[in-house]
Design an enzyme around this catalytic site. Sequence first.
Site, PDB file in Angstrom:
ATOM      1  CG  HIS A  73      -1.986  -1.111   1.089  1.00 36.24           C
ATOM      2  ND1 HIS A  73      -2.794  -1.492   2.133  1.00 36.24           N
ATOM      3  CD2 HIS A  73      -2.326  -1.913   0.046  1.00 36.24           C
ATOM      4  CE1 HIS A  73      -3.587  -2.486   1.731  1.00 36.24           C
ATOM      5  NE2 HIS A  73      -3.321  -2.762   0.479  1.00 36.24           N
ATOM      6  CB  CYS A  76       3.060  19.472 -12.694  1.00 37.94           C
ATOM      7  SG  CYS A  76       4.171  19.356 -11.269  1.00 37.94           S
ATOM      8  CB  CYS A 120       3.671  21.046  -6.640  1.00 34.83           C
ATOM      9  SG  CYS A 120       4.914  20.984  -7.936  1.00 34.83           S
ATOM     10  CB  CYS A 178       2.388  23.376 -10.935  1.00 43.88           C
ATOM     11  SG  CYS A 178       1.794  21.914 -10.070  1.00 43.88           S
ATOM     12  N   GLY A 221      -1.422  -9.790  12.323  1.00 45.36           N
ATOM     13  CA  GLY A 221      -2.109  -8.521  12.586  1.00 45.36           C
ATOM     14  C   GLY A 221      -2.864  -7.961  11.409  1.00 45.36           C
ATOM     15  CB  SER A 222      -3.884  -8.666   8.301  1.00 43.30           C
ATOM     16  OG  SER A 222      -4.776  -8.263   7.267  1.00 43.30           O
TER      17      SER A 222
END
Length: 261
Positions: free
Chosen positions: A121, A132, A154, A157, A194-195
């Site tokens: 992830h 941009c 940014c 831009c 741990g999921s």
Amino acid sequence: MTSELVERAASLLLEARRTVVLTGAGISTPSGIPDFRSPGDGLWAQREPEDVASLRAFLRDPAAFAAWLRPLLCRIMEAEPNPAHRALAELEQAGLVRAIITQNIDGLHQRAGSQRVLELHGHLREGTCLRCGRRVSMARFIETFVASGELSRCSECGGILKPDIVLFGEVLPEDVLVEAEEEVASCDLIWVVGSSLVVAPASFLPRYALAHGAGLIIANREATPLDPLAELILRGDVAELLPAIAAACYGLLSGGRYPHS
Ligand code: NAD
């Protein structure tokens, strides 16, 4: 947690030739970073993560997204690796873990010393300008965001800088996913740590490993949809479980019962 289950986990790790670990937000809760789905923490209790942590939500209302993200980043900035992260780094060093595939964006596996970490992830180290497309190092911007709550812009831009984390509704980084699938297809043991195993496509990886003949261990405080398919389920705090399992591995190794190549 009985010592028999810990010993059994250690035996499975020592018998396996290639063990791959899949970690989720639960490995980092002992470091002070809340997960999404454990009951009781309340940091995100009012909102479904899919509603607020999506690319659509980010583009629709960047300020609301920032207000949601900031507490998580505050915790991540303050966090240190915990004994579970360190146990996995040591098991890799000992040749008992081949790779860690993580859903986490906190970078704690690397800070604990793990070498082969596949971040499904994404991460917070770099980012991209949404206008941009310029690529930037995010460390300074994240510090400013955590301190002020202002989204980073940014310098070329003025577009919003988005860290290279995968939001709900975004595709996973293809190179990382391909490497993770290769690891999973060639492992003979996959160890989930741990999921909740409800976020796809990460949640498909254990099934993929099983389809290739691997065994499955799940270490999680709560039940997961894949529990019925697991060879071994360890309930408890991973910050206690993992060091105990690592110590049991070293005990069995020094006893000479498992000469590990
Ligand atoms: P999840 O929140 O869906 O599930 C975490 C699971 O871990 C829960 O089932 C819970 O019971 C368990 N758990 C929590 N603390 C534990 C402990 N100390 N010991 C044992 N079990 C524990 O997390 P997920 O499956 O990783 O999916 C959520 C998504 O949220 C992922 O995409 C992840 O990237 C993201 N996320 C990441 C972080 C981070 O980087 N640390 C934090 C929050 C969310």
